[in-house]
Design an enzyme around this catalytic site. Structure first.
Site, PDB file in Angstrom:
ATOM      1  N   THR A  11       0.853  -1.192   0.000  1.00  0.00           N
ATOM      2  CA  THR A  11       0.000   0.000   0.000  1.00  0.00           C
ATOM      3  C   THR A  11       0.890   1.244   0.000  1.00  0.00           C
ATOM      4  OG1 THR A  11      -0.218   0.175   2.418  1.00  0.00           O
ATOM      5  CG2 THR A  11      -1.814  -1.239   1.279  1.00  0.00           C
ATOM      6  N   SER A  15       4.916   5.963  -4.054  1.00  0.00           N
ATOM      7  CA  SER A  15       5.757   7.087  -3.597  1.00  0.00           C
ATOM      8  C   SER A  15       6.778   6.583  -2.582  1.00  0.00           C
ATOM      9  CB  SER A  15       4.871   8.162  -2.940  1.00  0.00           C
ATOM     10  OG  SER A  15       5.650   9.264  -2.502  1.00  0.00           O
ATOM     11  N   GLY A  16       7.863   7.308  -2.443  1.00  0.00           N
ATOM     12  CA  GLY A  16       8.799   7.173  -1.333  1.00  0.00           C
ATOM     13  C   GLY A  16       9.158   5.763  -0.899  1.00  0.00           C
ATOM     14  N   GLY A  18       7.291   3.247   0.066  1.00  0.00           N
ATOM     15  CA  GLY A  18       6.503   2.166  -0.542  1.00  0.00           C
ATOM     16  C   GLY A  18       7.048   1.770  -1.901  1.00  0.00           C
ATOM     17  N   SER A 140       7.542   3.600  12.763  1.00  0.00           N
ATOM     18  CA  SER A 140       8.384   4.797  12.687  1.00  0.00           C
ATOM     19  C   SER A 140       9.205   4.918  13.965  1.00  0.00           C
ATOM     20  CB  SER A 140       7.516   6.045  12.549  1.00  0.00           C
ATOM     21  OG  SER A 140       8.319   7.205  12.656  1.00  0.00           O
ATOM     22  N   TYR A 153       0.843  11.192  15.722  1.00  0.00           N
ATOM     23  CA  TYR A 153       1.456  10.284  14.745  1.00  0.00           C
ATOM     24  C   TYR A 153       2.318   9.241  15.469  1.00  0.00           C
ATOM     25  CZ  TYR A 153       4.830   8.942  11.077  1.00  0.00           C
ATOM     26  OH  TYR A 153       5.633   8.236  10.212  1.00  0.00           O
TER      27      TYR A 153
END
Ligand code: NAP
Length: 255
Positions: A11, A15-16, A18, A140, A153
């Site tokens: 998912t 971008s980035g 993923g 993260s 977050y």
């Protein structure tokens, strides 16, 4: 080719991080699907990945979209061997902020994108996962180390680390392993969503200055770790977290 003909879904693969993961899995022989909401970057990313990968549009905070992603994947490729739950980060148009500026709506939006979507991505994938599949949740370093504006977050990502434990237990009978892969500061388009473009380099430098490795990570750093977690080389690694953060979480540069 440790993942030859294995079917992967990533998912936020447009971008980035993923996309870096999709490239790394492809390099090990995997085929499959990247998802995202932006059709333009989905198209350009699938072209870059080449034969074996398709893009499916979907919002991970929408359960019907998630269902569709896995249904279409199974029709095209059969059952899934690796699920990478990567989409997340910044909520469009809603900057991360400290408690003085966060509304109840902002709280829900961040939790929906970074925690609820992770849980339901796994739940909606279950009928389409092979027994023995590897599920990789992207966490993260913010789960461990507070940074300005990142309170909600970070809390959501800390809960994601917990999900890997509970879900591994829930799915033990199917031998589905769930682990969290937690990046530190990685050079991706996300910085342009946090500050105006002219401030991006300065913000990246702040992160480099506190990262013991002396650089930001790149998406392929996370991709290689994801390929390991997807492969049988990590068969005995269940319900835990791997940090790929250049030492950001555990080493202090204090002199
Ligand atoms: N970069 C870092 O320093 C860093 C550090 C630690 C953890 N992470 C985590 O790594 C993951 C990827 O971050 P990144 O840095 O690669 O960010 P990015 O370049 O901004 O990519 C975010 C991805 O998530 C997708 N996405 C966002 N909201 C979505 C939604 N509602 N539905 C479906 N897809 C959605 C985006 O695609 P669309 O916009 O097309 O939907 C995009 O593919 C995130 O979970 C982030 O929290 C990043």
């Amino acid at each position: 080719m440790k993942l030859k003909n294995k079917v992967a879904v990533i998912t936020g693969g447009n971008s980035g991080i993923g996309f870096g993961i999709a490239e790394a899995l492809k390099n090990e022989g995997a085929v499959g699907v990247i998802t995202g909401r932006n059709q333009t970057t989905l198209d350009s990313s699938t072209i870059q990945l080449g034969v074996g990968f398709i893009g499916i549009k979907g919002d991970v905070t929408n359960l019907d979209d998630l269902e569709n992603v896995f249904k279409v994947t199974a029709l095209k490729f059969g059952k899934i061997d690796t699920l990478v739950v990567n989409a997340g980060g910044i909520v469009d148009g809603v900057p991360m902020a400290d408690i003085n500026d966060v509304t109840e709506e902002n709280y829900d939006q961040y939790m929906d994108l970074n925690l609820k979507s992770a849980y339901f991505t796994v739940k909606k994938a279950l009928p389409y996962l092979n027994d023995g599949a590897s599920v990789i949740l992207i966490g993260s370093s913010a789960a461990h180390r507070a940074a300005p504006g990142m309170t909600i977050y970070g809390a959501a990502k800390a809960a994601v680390i917990s999900l890997a434990k509970g879900l591994s237990l829930d799915l033990l009978s199917r031998k589905i392993r769930v682990n969290t892969l937690s990046p530190g500061s990685i050079d991706t388009p996300v910085f342009g969503k946090i500050v105006p473009q002219e401030q991006v380099d300065a913000v990246k430098k702040l992160w480099i200055d506190i990262t013991p490795a002396g650089r930001q990570g790149v998406p392929s750093d996370i991709g290689k770790a994801a390929a390991f977690l997807a492969s049988d080389d990590s068969a005995f690694i269940i319900g835990t977290e791997i940090l790929s953060d250049g030492g950001l979480t555990n080493l202090s540069l204090m002199k």
